[in-house]
Scaffold this motif. Structure first.
Motif, short mmCIF file in Angstrom:
data_model
loop_
_atom_site.label_atom_id
_atom_site.label_comp_id
_atom_site.label_asym_id
_atom_site.label_seq_id
_atom_site.Cartn_x
_atom_site.Cartn_y
_atom_site.Cartn_z
N VAL A 125 -32.62 4.85 -10.66
CA VAL A 125 -32.76 3.45 -10.28
C VAL A 125 -31.53 3.02 -9.48
O VAL A 125 -30.46 2.78 -10.04
CB VAL A 125 -32.88 2.56 -11.55
N PHE B 220 -40.10 -2.64 -5.13
CA PHE B 220 -40.99 -3.77 -5.39
C PHE B 220 -40.25 -5.10 -5.38
O PHE B 220 -39.02 -5.15 -5.45
CB PHE B 220 -41.74 -3.56 -6.72
N ASP C 168 -40.80 -2.23 -15.95
CA ASP C 168 -40.89 -1.88 -14.52
C ASP C 168 -40.55 -0.41 -14.30
O ASP C 168 -41.19 0.29 -13.52
CB ASP C 168 -39.83 -2.66 -13.70
N ILE C 169 -39.52 0.01 -15.01
CA ILE C 169 -38.96 1.36 -14.77
C ILE C 169 -39.81 2.42 -15.49
O ILE C 169 -40.17 3.45 -14.91
CB ILE C 169 -37.49 1.38 -15.26
N HIS D 87 -39.79 -11.65 -12.47
CA HIS D 87 -38.41 -11.94 -12.86
C HIS D 87 -37.92 -13.25 -12.22
O HIS D 87 -37.18 -14.02 -12.85
CB HIS D 87 -37.48 -10.79 -12.46
N GLN E 20 -35.35 -9.42 -6.78
CA GLN E 20 -35.99 -10.67 -7.17
C GLN E 20 -36.27 -11.54 -5.95
O GLN E 20 -35.45 -11.56 -5.01
CB GLN E 20 -35.05 -11.47 -8.07
N MET F 180 -37.75 -5.56 -17.28
CA MET F 180 -37.14 -4.61 -16.34
C MET F 180 -37.33 -3.17 -16.83
O MET F 180 -37.61 -2.26 -16.04
CB MET F 180 -35.65 -4.96 -16.20
N LEU G 178 -36.89 4.14 -8.12
CA LEU G 178 -37.55 2.83 -8.12
C LEU G 178 -36.49 1.74 -8.14
O LEU G 178 -35.48 1.87 -8.82
CB LEU G 178 -38.44 2.73 -9.38
N THR G 179 -36.70 0.70 -7.35
CA THR G 179 -35.82 -0.45 -7.48
C THR G 179 -36.57 -1.73 -7.11
O THR G 179 -37.59 -1.68 -6.42
CB THR G 179 -34.51 -0.31 -6.67
N GLY G 180 -36.04 -2.85 -7.59
CA GLY G 180 -36.69 -4.14 -7.33
C GLY G 180 -35.67 -5.17 -6.90
O GLY G 180 -34.49 -5.08 -7.26
N VAL H 49 -29.12 0.60 -8.03
CA VAL H 49 -28.82 -0.83 -8.27
C VAL H 49 -27.33 -1.11 -8.08
O VAL H 49 -26.52 -0.19 -8.02
CB VAL H 49 -29.16 -1.27 -9.73
N TYR I 180 -35.91 -10.71 -20.31
CA TYR I 180 -35.78 -10.18 -18.93
C TYR I 180 -35.52 -8.68 -18.90
O TYR I 180 -36.18 -7.93 -18.18
CB TYR I 180 -34.65 -10.98 -18.27
N ALA J 25 -39.58 -8.38 -7.31
CA ALA J 25 -39.63 -8.79 -8.72
C ALA J 25 -39.94 -10.29 -8.80
O ALA J 25 -39.06 -11.11 -9.10
CB ALA J 25 -38.33 -8.43 -9.42
N GLN K 158 -26.12 -4.42 -12.66
CA GLN K 158 -27.40 -4.08 -13.31
C GLN K 158 -27.29 -2.88 -14.25
O GLN K 158 -28.29 -2.48 -14.86
CB GLN K 158 -28.47 -3.80 -12.25
N1 TRP Z 1 -32.82 -7.41 -12.22
C1 TRP Z 1 -32.73 -6.86 -10.88
C2 TRP Z 1 -31.74 -7.71 -10.04
O1 TRP Z 1 -31.58 -8.88 -10.31
C3 TRP Z 1 -34.08 -6.82 -10.21
C4 TRP Z 1 -35.02 -5.89 -10.92
C5 TRP Z 1 -36.12 -6.23 -11.68
C6 TRP Z 1 -34.93 -4.48 -10.94
N2 TRP Z 1 -36.71 -5.11 -12.17
C7 TRP Z 1 -36.03 -4.01 -11.76
C8 TRP Z 1 -34.05 -3.55 -10.37
C9 TRP Z 1 -36.23 -2.66 -11.99
C10 TRP Z 1 -34.27 -2.20 -10.63
C11 TRP Z 1 -35.35 -1.75 -11.42
O2 TRP Z 1 -31.15 -7.20 -9.09
#
Ligand code: TRP
Ligand code: ADP
Length: 323
Positions: free
Chosen positions: A143, A40, A134-135, A45, A9, A131, A5-7, A145, A127, A42, A149
């Motif tokens: 994850v 996803f 989310d995970i 965030h 912003q 996060m 999973l990754t996000g 990243v 924050y 974010a 991160q």
């Molecule tokens: N904080 C991450 C960034 O700025 C974005 C993010 C939000 C994220 N929730 C997450 C990344 C969960 C991985 C998993 O890049």
């Protein structure tokens, strides 16, 4: 089966650094056997730093369009907006109540701003807990990243372990960060790391004329056309190399070394390479941006699937918390 999973912003249109460093490696990973992927946007965030609703909406669509333009398959990857699965905010509250204050006070994202506390909103402080939610909501194993991160993933793992310990059962999967080992760092037009915060980024989706303006503004030294040039010291060459095949890179290297080839010509070659390599992606991105309802449809597929997983997990969590 491993779940990744990754996000990203939705604070801006993804730039070349985000695409090469995050989007493309994640899409590659999603194609591996025995993996299930959730990617996803974010947008919760993003609210910690961006308050303009029009911009948030535009950027959310831009991030979605970029992922899809680069080949994310929304029937295989669960692709969604964080805000459309608001169950994550319920889990955030539970995790908040299990997270020791000093753990967050030590997070870089907060500590870096510690001397300007009046600028820090509580959302920014908490924050890392959002996060973690989310995970943990999706039983994530890995994850992918960037290095910046890692601390956030460690916080998520710590929260999971301590919650499991207090609950006396393995309710949460303990996640691990997956750092892109090619360690690709795309330089910006000024030679620093490409970043939206430094305003030195290349938005490859811009119309050709505007893209040309950006590429032509890449900073170089002041050697004249006739001079021999050192490719390893030049930003245009460094970016070109990340996008080109070996023959193209070698050809440009020789042109630098032998002289009689100006930086203007190198920039024109880089512009052409971006236009050629990303022809299809530029068209697709713009198609999606001109057809927001098509984008909404793509996202809705993932939002239904993500909601279902989230509801099941929350049910288990509530049972542990309340009785
Ligand atoms: N904080 C991450 C960034 O700025 C974005 C993010 C939000 C994220 N929730 C997450 C990344 C969960 C991985 C998993 O890049
Ligand atoms: P920015 O620095 O522009 O704010 P983010 O922090 O939002 O970028 O990063 C989103 C993702 O893109 C992260 O996984 C990050 O590691 C990756 N990324 C950002 N900039 C670069 C870069 N210049 N080179 C490689 N990857 C990058």
């Amino acid at each position: 089966m491993s779940r990744i999973l990754t996000g990203i912003q939705s604070t801006n249109v993804p730039h070349l650094g985000n695409i090469l460093g995050a989007i493309l490696p994640a899409i590659e990973l999603s194609k591996k056997d025995n993996t299930e992927s959730l990617f996803f946007i974010a947008d919760f965030h993003a609210l910690t730093s961006l308050k303009n609703p029009t911009l948030i909406k535009e950027n959310t669509m831009a991030v979605a369009a970029a992922w899809l333009a680069f080949g994310l398959d929304s029937t295989k990857t669960i692709f969604y907006r964080q805000s459309k699965v608001p169950q994550v905010s319920e889990l955030t509250w539970y995790l908040n109540c299990y997270t020791p204050y000093p753990m967050l006070a030590n997070a870089h994202s907060f500590k870096d701003k510690g001397d300007r506390l009046s600028d820090v909103n509580v959302g920014l402080f908490t924050y890392p807990v959002l996060m973690a939610a989310d995970i943990l909501l999706y039983d994530t194993n890995l994850v992918p990243v960037g290095k910046d991160q890692i601390q956030h993933i460690e916080i998520a793992a710590d929260i999971a372990r301590s919650f499991n310990f207090k609950a006396g059962k393995n309710l949460f999967v303990v996640p691990e960060a997956l750092i892109n080992d090619r360690g690709m760092l795309v330089p910006g037009i000024d030679g620093q790391k490409m970043s939206k915060s430094y305003n030195n980024f290349i938005n490859i989706f811009l119309p050709e004329k505007e893209l040309k303006k950006i590429v032509m503004s890449i900073v170089t030294d002041s050697k004249g056309i006739g001079d021999a040039k050192d490719p390893s010291m030049d930003n245009v060459f460094k970016i070109f190399k990340l996008l080109a095949n070996e023959t193209q890179t070698e050809e440009l290297r020789q042109n630098y070394i032998k002289g009689g080839f100006g930086y203007g010509q190198a920039k024109t070659a880089l512009l052409q390479l971006i236009l050629d390599n990303y022809k299809e992606q530029r068209i697709n991105y713009n198609k999606f941006m001109a057809n927001i309802s098509a984008l909404e449809k793509e996202l809705a597929i993932g939002e239904v699937k993500a909601s279902k997983i989230a509801n099941e997990k929350l049910k288990q969590i509530r049972e542990v918390l309340y009785f």
